[in-house]
Write an enzyme that holds these catalytic residues in place. Structure first.
Site, PDB file in Angstrom:
ATOM      1  N   CYS A   1       0.849  -1.185   0.000  1.00  0.00           N
ATOM      2  CA  CYS A   1       0.000   0.000   0.000  1.00  0.00           C
ATOM      3  C   CYS A   1       0.888   1.240   0.000  1.00  0.00           C
ATOM      4  O   CYS A   1       1.750   1.397   0.870  1.00  0.00           O
ATOM      5  CB  CYS A   1      -0.896  -0.021   1.234  1.00  0.00           C
ATOM      6  SG  CYS A   1      -1.699   1.554   1.592  1.00  0.00           S
ATOM      7  N   GLU A   2       0.682   2.122  -0.961  1.00  0.00           N
ATOM      8  CA  GLU A   2       1.536   3.302  -1.054  1.00  0.00           C
ATOM      9  C   GLU A   2       1.219   4.342   0.017  1.00  0.00           C
ATOM     10  O   GLU A   2       1.998   5.279   0.221  1.00  0.00           O
ATOM     11  CB  GLU A   2       1.421   3.934  -2.442  1.00  0.00           C
ATOM     12  CG  GLU A   2       0.102   4.586  -2.757  1.00  0.00           C
ATOM     13  CD  GLU A   2       0.088   5.235  -4.134  1.00  0.00           C
ATOM     14  OE1 GLU A   2       1.052   5.039  -4.898  1.00  0.00           O
ATOM     15  OE2 GLU A   2      -0.896   5.925  -4.448  1.00  0.00           O
ATOM     16  N   HIS A   3       0.109   4.177   0.726  1.00  0.00           N
ATOM     17  CA  HIS A   3      -0.259   5.144   1.751  1.00  0.00           C
ATOM     18  C   HIS A   3       0.381   4.842   3.108  1.00  0.00           C
ATOM     19  O   HIS A   3       0.651   5.759   3.879  1.00  0.00           O
ATOM     20  CB  HIS A   3      -1.780   5.184   1.914  1.00  0.00           C
ATOM     21  CG  HIS A   3      -2.487   5.597   0.659  1.00  0.00           C
ATOM     22  ND1 HIS A   3      -3.697   5.056   0.271  1.00  0.00           N
ATOM     23  CD2 HIS A   3      -2.145   6.477  -0.306  1.00  0.00           C
ATOM     24  CE1 HIS A   3      -4.080   5.594  -0.871  1.00  0.00           C
ATOM     25  NE2 HIS A   3      -3.161   6.460  -1.251  1.00  0.00           N
ATOM     26  N   HIS A   4       0.608   3.554   3.392  1.00  0.00           N
ATOM     27  CA  HIS A   4       1.153   3.172   4.694  1.00  0.00           C
ATOM     28  C   HIS A   4       2.383   2.277   4.609  1.00  0.00           C
ATOM     29  O   HIS A   4       2.956   1.921   5.639  1.00  0.00           O
ATOM     30  CB  HIS A   4       0.080   2.442   5.533  1.00  0.00           C
ATOM     31  CG  HIS A   4      -1.157   3.252   5.776  1.00  0.00           C
ATOM     32  ND1 HIS A   4      -2.271   3.169   4.980  1.00  0.00           N
ATOM     33  CD2 HIS A   4      -1.445   4.179   6.730  1.00  0.00           C
ATOM     34  CE1 HIS A   4      -3.205   3.990   5.424  1.00  0.00           C
ATOM     35  NE2 HIS A   4      -2.736   4.620   6.475  1.00  0.00           N
TER      36      HIS A   4
ATOM     37  N   GLN B   1      -5.031  -0.704  -4.831  1.00  0.00           N
ATOM     38  CA  GLN B   1      -5.613  -1.866  -5.513  1.00  0.00           C
ATOM     39  C   GLN B   1      -6.366  -1.471  -6.774  1.00  0.00           C
ATOM     40  O   GLN B   1      -6.341  -2.201  -7.773  1.00  0.00           O
ATOM     41  CB  GLN B   1      -6.538  -2.611  -4.546  1.00  0.00           C
ATOM     42  CG  GLN B   1      -7.097  -3.901  -5.115  1.00  0.00           C
ATOM     43  CD  GLN B   1      -7.888  -4.695  -4.095  1.00  0.00           C
ATOM     44  OE1 GLN B   1      -7.591  -4.637  -2.897  1.00  0.00           O
ATOM     45  NE2 GLN B   1      -8.903  -5.410  -4.537  1.00  0.00           N
TER      46      GLN B   1
ATOM     47  N   HIS C   1      -6.069  -5.879   3.223  1.00  0.00           N
ATOM     48  CA  HIS C   1      -5.085  -4.821   3.427  1.00  0.00           C
ATOM     49  C   HIS C   1      -4.721  -4.739   4.906  1.00  0.00           C
ATOM     50  O   HIS C   1      -5.588  -4.511   5.757  1.00  0.00           O
ATOM     51  CB  HIS C   1      -5.651  -3.481   2.960  1.00  0.00           C
ATOM     52  CG  HIS C   1      -5.887  -3.408   1.482  1.00  0.00           C
ATOM     53  ND1 HIS C   1      -5.172  -2.572   0.652  1.00  0.00           N
ATOM     54  CD2 HIS C   1      -6.757  -4.083   0.676  1.00  0.00           C
ATOM     55  CE1 HIS C   1      -5.592  -2.721  -0.592  1.00  0.00           C
ATOM     56  NE2 HIS C   1      -6.551  -3.629  -0.607  1.00  0.00           N
TER      57      HIS C   1
ATOM     58  N   CYS D   1      -3.172  -2.418   6.326  1.00  0.00           N
ATOM     59  CA  CYS D   1      -3.398  -1.080   6.854  1.00  0.00           C
ATOM     60  C   CYS D   1      -4.822  -0.917   7.373  1.00  0.00           C
ATOM     61  O   CYS D   1      -5.119   0.038   8.094  1.00  0.00           O
ATOM     62  CB  CYS D   1      -3.103  -0.026   5.781  1.00  0.00           C
ATOM     63  SG  CYS D   1      -4.080  -0.181   4.281  1.00  0.00           S
TER      64      CYS D   1
END
Length: 212
Positions: free
Chosen positions: A102-105, A143, A171, A173
């Site tokens: 996940c590019e956010h976390h 995703q 996920h 996250c």
């Protein structure tokens, strides 16, 4: 992320009479492992840990190499063959393992992909469907984007009558932090060509994929 495609191997006088191969190579900048190690050491210190302790002294190296591996798909040959029998029914590979970040976390998400296509003039070596999924999964991702990238890539390079991709993933996250919903899966889909335009073909794809 980008990829480089080498020229097809097919003979110029008989372009459709033998297999074609496109060498797929990941492009773009690689991981600076030494810089990543320094960043991990700084992160450990910021988290209140002693990065030079016996237990953590080698952690920056391990983490840097782990991310380098997770962000580097294997190059492969995309092999296609002439559709001599004129097969025009759905070809589907179910439950292809998917692992991405996940590019956010920077936490993993993993699950399965179901990838199908309606053949045009050429058919694809089946293992290559999994390779294409990996090509885009080995990146910092969301995703939704991953699902569309796989479908778009196959539509562009295989030129089938239609493409369908469904990804089901959990996920971390979401399951380890925040709402902490364990076991919940996110489902995304991307459809191209007849699998998007024709209701019967679309229904068949989702039914065979096991997605309701």
């Amino acid at each position: 992320m980008s990829e480089t495609l080498a020229a097809p191997d097919a003979a110029p006088d008989q372009p459709d009479q033998q297999q074609r191969r496109l060498r797929v190579v990941r492009g773009g900048a690689g991981v600076d492992v030494e810089a990543a190690q320094r960043a991990v050491a700084d992160l450990l210190t910021a988290l209140g840990r002693d990065a030079e302790s016996e237990h953590l002294a080698d952690t920056p190296r391990r983490v840097a190499h782990a991310y380098a591996e997770l962000l580097a798909p294997r190059e492969f040959n995309l092999t296609t063959f002439p559709n001599e029998e004129g097969y025009d029914e759905l070809v589907l590979a179910r439950d292809i393992p998917v692992q991405s970040l996940c590019e956010h976390h920077l936490l993993p998400f993993q699950g399965v992909a179901h990838v199908g296509y309606l053949p045009g003039d050429r058919i694809l070596g089946l293992s290559k469907l999994a390779r294409v999924v990996e090509l885009f999964a080995r990146d910092l991702q969301v995703q939704e984007r991953l699902t569309k990238q796989v479908a778009d890539w196959l539509q562009q390079h295989l030129e089938p009558k239609g493409v369908g991709v469904v990804i089901e993933a959990e996920h971390l996250c979401m399951s380890m932090r925040g709402v902490r919903v364990r076991g919940s899966r996110t489902v995304t889909s991307a459809l191209q060509g007849l699998l998007r335009e024709d209701a019967r073909s679309r229904q068949e794809f989702f039914a065979l994929s096991g997605v309701h």
